[in-house]
Enzyme design. Structure first.
Site, short mmCIF file in Angstrom:
data_model
loop_
_atom_site.label_atom_id
_atom_site.label_comp_id
_atom_site.label_asym_id
_atom_site.label_seq_id
_atom_site.Cartn_x
_atom_site.Cartn_y
_atom_site.Cartn_z
CG ASP A 1 46.59 44.51 -1.18
OD1 ASP A 1 47.07 44.99 -0.13
OD2 ASP A 1 46.03 43.41 -1.23
CG HIS B 1 50.40 35.99 2.62
ND1 HIS B 1 49.26 35.26 2.85
CD2 HIS B 1 50.20 36.62 1.42
CE1 HIS B 1 48.39 35.43 1.86
NE2 HIS B 1 48.94 36.26 0.98
CD GLU C 1 44.71 38.24 1.15
OE1 GLU C 1 45.13 37.27 0.53
OE2 GLU C 1 44.90 39.42 0.79
CD GLU D 1 46.23 43.16 2.72
OE1 GLU D 1 46.57 44.31 2.42
OE2 GLU D 1 45.89 42.29 1.89
CG ASP E 1 42.64 42.42 -0.09
OD1 ASP E 1 41.70 43.00 -0.64
OD2 ASP E 1 43.56 41.88 -0.72
NE ARG F 1 42.76 33.18 -0.02
CZ ARG F 1 43.53 34.26 0.07
NH1 ARG F 1 44.02 34.84 -1.00
NH2 ARG F 1 43.79 34.79 1.25
CD GLN G 1 43.89 35.21 -5.01
OE1 GLN G 1 43.17 35.12 -4.02
NE2 GLN G 1 45.13 35.63 -4.95
CE LYS H 1 43.45 39.22 -3.31
NZ LYS H 1 44.05 38.99 -1.99
CB THR I 1 38.56 46.04 0.47
OG1 THR I 1 38.71 45.34 -0.77
CG2 THR I 1 39.90 46.12 1.17
CD GLU J 1 49.20 32.81 4.97
OE1 GLU J 1 50.30 33.04 5.46
OE2 GLU J 1 48.34 33.71 4.79
#
Lengths: 458, 458
Positions: A136, A143, A208, A210, A242, A246, A249, A262, A266, A382
């Site tokens: 990744d 971002h 996420e 992607e 993904d 948080r 993380q 993560k 996925t 975000e």
């Protein structure tokens, strides 16, 4: 003024916007899969079947093994996706041309070919191929900046960002197909006191936005791929979510990077849009005034001329309440792959600069692609500013992070004047409530995940 | 006083130190592979052959497919390593017992069985199995501390270390077998000015002394493995050298962790010593006074009683000059896996706590295992204090980091009074000089790495 680039030569009769297909749904102006697209994926009719290679055309899938007569280019159609992906670009282009000609309106179509079509809605679409290593990247500079502000207010963008295409290894085993549901993960998160962690279901689940890139032809271990060859190793592009926890993380990621935040899930979309299909949507690649030039091993005239790809990307959400009320999904944000700070060619050249070997079926993630605006964030982290500003939804709900029952849908599309619009289909996944101890017994039946039969607790 | 633990019940007649084998070299007191060990690996006679499953016995390898009569436990011996690894522990134990009985001195040995032996020196030993996902942990607390002091003087041990078994995803494609040579990698490193990077061969190449653990039976995605079951998912243990380029690592690793600093090469030893063979070497697991108890999902009575394993680990070096002078390899350091801060069971329970699925053949690295003493560092970064104190070698050379032509050898051994000593063989790799542009052409012949035929430039 038109930009002349090496990729203009990659535009051939298969991209002609006037082409029509004898599969009528492929001529629908809104379809993601007109005859100019021809993405590859894997499907099966029942869970007992082997995966088969298919090509999306309108709302149908063409079973390549059944449509073997297509192989006018002298080679048999492989039944293994890796074998097809490993073809050299020249062979891929020839095959694309044969496919295009056979599907073209007015072509002589043997009945076996019509029999090789199945409705996409009636088959199971899988992960596009067996994925060896998953890397990744972190190409979304907007971002990186906005997340960096939350995790490291003093140094949101680290000094290496504009020099190194930052990436890390992801978990391949837990990559699943679009349409999957998975339970909110447990993990270690820090308590309010900021000192002692607890073992708890994540409270800060996120998506996420992607892109996924799939490696086609491999490189030998020890042998870097230079910029001139880099794209020839890439088979194509799909959508990737993904999913990220948080709170897990934030607690685990120092000093070695994201891990269990993560690796629970996925999700990848079923159709790989080939590099050939993307040819009309290439864009010049440049950097903001004042940013450093890429080091020579990451730089080339062709990359500057057409290294970027114009792919409009979107995130949609349908909450459990929306579903119950019969409301459709709502769009959360839009971004474009041209917002990425690094191109696909640069990712390949960088990944192999140390001699690392890429294998057929290896997958790259682009990293979250966000636009420059606050409303263009490719993650809830975000859009909701890390919880500081919950995002209001049209039905009166709001979201700081994902809640049980939320379905997230990614979409992607390429369009420009003079070209036929092509799309990526969708990448969809649903968050179920965290499992309790007894629930785990339900899952201990096999190696593969089966969507559990317990109700969503909302 | 002897420690009674659940693992004592795992000691059975196959561990009897008095057992002797009809393969005479297995009775050599110095062999790593007496009849009490019986590790599994893969071998082939020529590069065109398929890999075959073998058992190391003395200086021989027993070809399992040829020795099929062994399968007195009613099942055929698989030819695929994953199939054997996926056996449930009970079946593995029964097979071990059958193997032990068939190899025992005085057993009725059909001639087919003698014919199934080959000298290890005459076959090619490979990576033990196809490796899906590779996860590298960070269990060596002495390593974490001394490296942390160099990378982050203010906070050498981060606050999460004693709570979270820190790990990250590694690169599976570039894992190679013991005996391999590979070229010094190129990469981005920071210049003296500390601002602008250059593209250059790494100047700070290092090794890392680790153990590899191989997953046997998988867990379903979504389904955490609890401490009581955790070890039953582990097939066995081998040696691992996680080669590292420190200058590349220092520049690239923030914020997502090590990437190209590791992915150029990782070397694993050929023989997987099974969890059954390790039973006599289990040790109680405890933490220093004052350290927090592991969270409940990482804690169990069995883990406290015997979660640790006493494996003495060593690093040896033979430089090009030593080789030219006919000097043997020299030992650089020693450590023990009991120095690890987390047990194997804890790694499995943690890795799966979020529902991540482990697959047969997935590999864990322990992380660098260093002892508490300065001279017990499991990497040159530690032994040479990051360049501050070059390490003198017996022949007058010194090392800050690895030089071209250096061969690094890892060894491991289990011994205790009353048990037969067993060993891991060796994990060996050699650094070649960085390739120049023309050299890469030599390598563009195939997918797999072939030791290049160019001379080592020293």
């Amino acid at each position: 003024m038109t930009t002349h680039s090496p990729h203009d030569s990659a535009i051939d009769p298969t991209h002609d916007p006037r082409l029509r297909c004898w599969v009528e749904s492929a001529n629908d102006p809104d379809t993601d899969f007109p005859i100019q697209n021809l993405p590859f994926g894997r499907f099966r009719v029942s869970p007992q079947d082997e995966w088969r290679i298919g090509v999306a055309i309108g709302d149908q899938v063409l079973d390549l093994a059944q449509a073997e007569l297509l192989s006018g280019n002298a080679s048999r159609v492989p039944t293994d996706m890796h074998a097809l992906m490993a073809w050299r670009p020249q062979k891929r282009r020839a095959f694309r041309r044969a496919l295009s000609e056979a599907l073209r309106h007015g072509a002589q179509v043997p009945s076996t070919m019509r029999m090789a079509l199945r409705a996409q809605a009636e088959v199971e679409l899988g992960v596009p191929c067996e994925i060896g290593d998953y890397t990744d990247f972190f190409t979304g500079i907007h971002h990186a900046l906005s997340v960096g502000r939350q995790f490291r207010p003093d140094t949101p963008l680290l000094p290496n960002y504009k020099w190194v295409p930052i990436g890390y290894h992801g978990r391949a085993s837990s990559i699943g197909p679009s349409g999957e549901s998975w339970a909110r993960p447990w993990g270690q998160t820090l308590q309010q006191d900021g000192k002692v962690p607890v073992h708890t279901p994540s409270r800060q689940l996120d998506y996420e936005l992607e892109l996924a890139m799939f490696i086609g032809t491999p490189n030998a271990r020890g042998c870097p791929v230079d910029m001139a060859q880099a794209e020839s190793h890439v088979f194509g592009v799909a959508l990737l979510n993904d999913w990220s926890a948080r709170d897990i993380q934030r607690w685990e990621y120092q000093p070695l990077g994201p891990f269990l935040a993560k690796s629970f899930a996925t999700t990848v979309s079923p159709w790989v849009v080939t590099m050939e299909a993307l040819a009309p949507f290439r864009r010049p690649f440049s950097r903001p005034e004042g940013d450093p030039d890429p080091l020579p091993y990451l730089n080339s005239p062709a990359n500057r001329a057409a290294g970027a790809i114009d792919i409009a990307m979107e995130v949609w959400i349908q909450t459990a309440k929306m579903r119950e009320a019969g409301l459709p999904a709502q769009r959360l944000s839009r971004a474009n792959f041209t917002d990425a700070y690094w191109t696909i060619a640069q990712l390949v050249a960088h990944h192999t600069v140390n001699g690392c070997n890429l294998r057929t079926g290896d997958m790259f993630g682009s990293g979250t692609i966000s636009g420059p605006g606050e409303e263009q964030g490719g993650s809830l982290l975000e859009l909701g500013q890390g919880g500081a500003r919950p995002l209001p939804l049209a039905n009166g709900e709001q979201r700081t992070f994902l809640e049980d029952g939320d379905t997230v849908i990614l979409r992607g599309v390429c369009e420009r004047p003079g070209a036929r619009r092509i799309g990526f289909g969708e990448c969809r996944g649903t968050v179920l409530s965290a499992l309790l101890r007894g629930d785990f017994e339900v899952l201990r039946h096999g190696q593969n995940f089966v969507a559990p039969a317990y109700p969503v607790r909302t």
